[in-house]
Design an enzyme around this catalytic site. Structure first.
Site, PDB file in Angstrom:
ATOM      1  N   HIS A  24      12.576  52.828 -84.113  1.00 24.74           N
ATOM      2  CA  HIS A  24      11.208  52.314 -84.188  1.00 24.74           C
ATOM      3  C   HIS A  24      10.232  53.490 -84.157  1.00 24.74           C
ATOM      4  CE1 HIS A  24      12.234  47.967 -82.743  1.00 24.74           C
ATOM      5  NE2 HIS A  24      12.194  48.064 -84.058  1.00 24.74           N
TER       6      HIS A  24
ATOM      7  N   ASP B  86       7.474  54.175 -82.757  1.00 24.40           N
ATOM      8  CA  ASP B  86       6.916  54.685 -81.492  1.00 24.40           C
ATOM      9  C   ASP B  86       7.911  55.559 -80.719  1.00 24.40           C
ATOM     10  OD1 ASP B  86       8.243  52.149 -81.129  1.00 24.40           O
ATOM     11  OD2 ASP B  86       7.410  51.995 -79.112  1.00 24.40           O
ATOM     12  N   HIS B  87       9.130  55.721 -81.261  1.00 18.40           N
ATOM     13  CA  HIS B  87      10.134  56.576 -80.619  1.00 18.40           C
ATOM     14  C   HIS B  87      10.543  57.768 -81.480  1.00 18.40           C
ATOM     15  CE1 HIS B  87      11.036  53.712 -77.274  1.00 18.40           C
ATOM     16  NE2 HIS B  87      10.351  52.948 -78.118  1.00 18.40           N
TER      17      HIS B  87
END
Ligand SMILES: [Zn+2]
Ligand SMILES: [Zn+2]
Length: 254
Positions: free
Chosen positions: A62, A64-65
Site C-alpha cells: 500500500h 502509505d508504506h
C-alpha cells in the site's frame, strides 16, 4: 537498539503524522521498516543520513508504506552516477509480489535497471524463515490485511527483540511472532467502537500484546478518528504493561 518513529500516521495527509516509516539503529547500522511518503523528510529531521541505510523492510505494498522507496532510489541512482556515493548497496525485503511491483514501476519511473546507473541493490521476497541482515536477526510472519500480501517483522539483537506489525487484522500469526518481545509496535487504525475488517482496533492491540506477553506496546498507524478516543485506555483493558501512543520522531530504546 534505538527505534525512531518517523511516521505514526497513515495515507491521510498530515503535518504531524507522516505515513508509515520506522528507523532502527543498532550499533551504528541503520534499518528502515516501511517507507511511506514523508519518510525521507522525517529522516532528515531526525538528523540521519539516508545514505547509511543498507536494509529496508517493507510490510506490504500500500502506498502509505512504500511510496518514498522510489524517491530514495532515484536520489541514490543520481548520487551514484555522479560519484557522490560509493558501491555499498542496499537490500530491500518485502512480501511475495514485491519484485513484480518494483519492476513495473521501475520500467515506468526510475529506470534503475539501466546499466549506466548501476547503483547496486537487490529486491528480495521473504521466503526463508529467518534471515540475518547486518547485525540483526530478522524473523517474519505472513499476516492478513485484506487482499494484500502482508508480513510483520521481528528484529533481534543482543537478547532484545522488537516486533513491527505493518497493517493487519487480529490473528494468531502476530501473537506467535510477538511472543515475549521487549517492544511491540502495532498498527492501531481504529478505536474499538469503529472496527474495520482489515485493520486493528485499540482493544485488539491490547489483546494481542497481552496474549503475546510483550513488555511494552506502542500504538501507531493512527487514523485521524483515533484522536477522538482514549485508545490507551482501550488497549489497557486487556494489556497491563506500558502502552504508548506513537508520535513522529519519538525515540524508544530497547
Ligand atoms: Zn497503512
Ligand atoms: Zn495497508
Amino acid at each position: 537498539m534505538k527505534l525512531t518513529i518517523l511516521g505514526s500516521g497513515t495515507h491521510y495527509p498530515s503535518l504531524v503524522r507522516s505515513a508509515a516509516g520506522y528507523l532502527l539503529e543498532n550499533k551504528k547500522k541503520y534499518y528502515l521498516f516501511d517507507i511511506g511518503p514523508g519518510t525521507i523528510r522525517r529522516l532528515l529531521e531526525a538528523g540521519v543520513d539516508y545514505r547509511k541505510i543498507r536494509h529496508i523492510f517493507i510490510t506490504h505494498l500500500h502506498g502509505d508504506h512504500v511510496a518514498d522507496l522510489f524517491h530514495l532510489l532515484f536520489t541514490l541512482k543520481v548520487q551514484y552516477s555522479t560519484g557522490e556515493i560509493g558501491k555499498a548497496g542496499m537490500d530491500i525485503f518485502g512480501p511475495k509480489g514485491i519484485k513484480k511491483f518494483f519492476n513495473a514501476l521501475d520500467n515506468q519511473v526510475v529506470n534503475l535497471r539501466n546499466p549506466i546507473f548501476s547503483f547496486p541493490f537487490r529486491i528480495r521476497e521473504m521466503t526463508k524463515e529467518n534471515i540475518n541482515a547486518g547485525n540483526l536477526k530478522v524473523k517474519w510472519a505472513k499476516v492478513k490485511h485484506g487482499s494484500q500480501q502482508a508480513v510483520s517483522y521481528r528484529l533481534e539483537s543482543g537478547g532484545k527483540s522488537i516486533v513491527y506489525s505493518g497493517d493487519l487484522e487480529y490473528g494468531q500469526e502476530i501473537i506467535k511472532l510477538s511472543r515475549n518481545a521487549d517492544l511491540l509496535i502495532l498498527e492501531c487504525s481504529r478505536p474499538e467502537q469503529l472496527p474495520s475488517r482489515s485493520h486493528l482496533t485499540a482493544a485488539e492491540c491490547g489483546r494481542i500484546a497481552a496474549e503475546a506477553g510483550v513488555k511494552k506496546l506502542v500504538l501507531s498507524h493512527l487514523y485521524p478518528i483515533t484522536e477522538k478516543y482514549d485508545i490507551i485506555k482501550q488497549a489497557k483493558k486487556y494489556f497491563k504493561g506500558p502502552v504508548v501512543r506513537a508520535k513522529d520522531l519519538m525515540e524508544i530504546r530497547v
